[in-house]
Design an enzyme around this catalytic site. Sequence first.
Site, PDB file in Angstrom:
ATOM      1  N   GLY A  81      36.821  32.043  30.141  1.00  0.00           N
ATOM      2  CA  GLY A  81      37.503  33.074  30.885  1.00  0.00           C
ATOM      3  C   GLY A  81      38.180  34.099  30.020  1.00  0.00           C
ATOM      4  N   SER A  82      38.618  35.132  30.622  1.00  0.00           N
ATOM      5  CA  SER A  82      39.053  36.324  29.677  1.00  0.00           C
ATOM      6  C   SER A  82      40.108  36.001  29.005  1.00  0.00           C
ATOM      7  CB  SER A  82      39.568  37.564  30.713  1.00  0.00           C
ATOM      8  OG  SER A  82      40.568  36.979  31.528  1.00  0.00           O
ATOM      9  N   ASP A 120      43.060  26.057  28.278  1.00  0.00           N
ATOM     10  CA  ASP A 120      42.325  26.928  29.274  1.00  0.00           C
ATOM     11  C   ASP A 120      43.072  27.683  30.309  1.00  0.00           C
ATOM     12  OD1 ASP A 120      39.923  27.706  30.823  1.00  0.00           O
ATOM     13  OD2 ASP A 120      39.738  25.716  31.468  1.00  0.00           O
ATOM     14  N   ALA A 124      43.605  29.682  34.084  1.00  0.00           N
ATOM     15  CA  ALA A 124      43.395  29.142  35.585  1.00  0.00           C
ATOM     16  C   ALA A 124      43.453  30.086  36.468  1.00  0.00           C
ATOM     17  CB  ALA A 124      44.626  28.154  35.799  1.00  0.00           C
ATOM     18  N   ASP A 125      42.999  30.075  37.802  1.00  0.00           N
ATOM     19  CA  ASP A 125      43.085  31.043  38.873  1.00  0.00           C
ATOM     20  C   ASP A 125      44.531  31.126  39.593  1.00  0.00           C
ATOM     21  OD1 ASP A 125      40.387  32.196  38.266  1.00  0.00           O
ATOM     22  OD2 ASP A 125      39.803  30.055  38.755  1.00  0.00           O
ATOM     23  N   LYS A 157      40.829  26.139  39.508  1.00  0.00           N
ATOM     24  CA  LYS A 157      40.048  26.907  38.509  1.00  0.00           C
ATOM     25  C   LYS A 157      38.629  26.874  39.115  1.00  0.00           C
ATOM     26  CE  LYS A 157      40.136  25.239  34.345  1.00  0.00           C
ATOM     27  NZ  LYS A 157      40.042  26.854  34.033  1.00  0.00           N
ATOM     28  N   GLY A 158      37.796  27.694  38.257  1.00  0.00           N
ATOM     29  CA  GLY A 158      36.343  27.743  38.427  1.00  0.00           C
ATOM     30  C   GLY A 158      35.858  29.443  38.864  1.00  0.00           C
ATOM     31  N   GLY A 204      35.552  31.628  37.002  1.00  0.00           N
ATOM     32  CA  GLY A 204      34.374  32.045  36.240  1.00  0.00           C
ATOM     33  C   GLY A 204      33.194  31.069  36.453  1.00  0.00           C
ATOM     34  N   GLU A 232      34.852  22.225  32.506  1.00  0.00           N
ATOM     35  CA  GLU A 232      36.361  22.423  32.229  1.00  0.00           C
ATOM     36  C   GLU A 232      36.890  21.253  32.745  1.00  0.00           C
ATOM     37  OE1 GLU A 232      36.606  27.125  32.856  1.00  0.00           O
ATOM     38  OE2 GLU A 232      37.195  26.065  34.695  1.00  0.00           O
TER      39      GLU A 232
HETATM   40  C1  5RP Z   1      36.602  29.514  34.684  1.00  0.00           C
HETATM   41  C2  5RP Z   1      38.043  29.425  34.921  1.00  0.00           C
HETATM   42  C3  5RP Z   1      38.901  30.453  34.440  1.00  0.00           C
HETATM   43  O1  5RP Z   1      39.926  29.611  33.603  1.00  0.00           O
HETATM   44  C4  5RP Z   1      39.836  31.137  35.335  1.00  0.00           C
HETATM   45  O2  5RP Z   1      39.031  31.632  36.124  1.00  0.00           O
HETATM   46  C5  5RP Z   1      40.728  32.257  34.784  1.00  0.00           C
HETATM   47  O3  5RP Z   1      39.972  33.252  34.209  1.00  0.00           O
HETATM   48  P1  5RP Z   1      40.754  34.516  33.559  1.00  0.00           P
HETATM   49  O4  5RP Z   1      41.423  33.940  32.313  1.00  0.00           O
HETATM   50  O5  5RP Z   1      39.487  35.309  33.043  1.00  0.00           O
HETATM   51  O6  5RP Z   1      41.815  35.054  34.428  1.00  0.00           O
HETATM   52  O7  5RP Z   1      38.454  28.776  35.712  1.00  0.00           O
HETATM   53  O8  5RP Z   1      35.869  28.644  35.518  1.00  0.00           O
END
Ligand code: 5RP
Length: 218
Positions: free
Chosen positions: A29-30, A81, A83-84, A94-95, A97, A103
């Site tokens: 993710g970003s 990692d 998370a959303d 999560k997920g 992305g 993950e």
């Molecule tokens: C990818 C994920 C990411 O950790 C989640 O989407 C957060 O992404 P971002 O750092 O771009 O906000 O679970 O599968």
Amino acid sequence: MNQDSKKKMVAEAAMEFIPEGAIVGVGTGSTVNLFIACLAERRDSIQAAVSSSEASSALLRKAGIEVLDLNSTGTLDVYVDGADEVDRHLNLIKGGGGALTREKIVAAASRKFVCIVDDTKMVDILGAFPLPVEVIPMARSYVARQLVALGGTPELREGFITDNGNEILDVHNLKIIDPPALESTINQISGVVTVGLFAQRRADIVLIGSDTGLKRVP
Ligand code: 5RP
């Protein structure tokens, strides 16, 4: 402070949790992309990485960091990692992305899970962010019907195929009162590969970037 600056703050803070000579579990993710940039600066002090996606693997290799197969490493010291959504018990969605399956595997195989987020991800109850569920393509409709029976509104992520060759249903309208129980229930639906609820193996530490600076839970 904008969201990117908050993500950068937590990406830098996560470096404190990386032991000398470690094989580091790396999410997707970003926010993690910014963490990979920090890891690149310290590439000589780590041994290698285990990655949770093809996208992160490509970035790690580009940064000169070796990417190892999880089967060859044993238990990892630390997994970092994003998370959303994150609740106050450190349960996660999560997920977003689409990398939830790998993950979850790398998180499970790590002693410590350090989750890095900006403060927009913190919620009282999980579920406003649509819950990603990776499904075997032939089971998509069956799984969708089961998710409707659980009160959700699944929507196929159009044009998206996971690194594992599967599809994703994003489940709207869930108010997730008991995350570990819902994780078990969805895991038991035939055709589900992974549900993006990380409650049974939730984060150990969450680093939160906010306008007032870095926060850490616990
Ligand atoms: C990818 C994920 C990411 O950790 C989640 O989407 C957060 O992404 P971002 O750092 O771009 O906000 O679970 O599968």
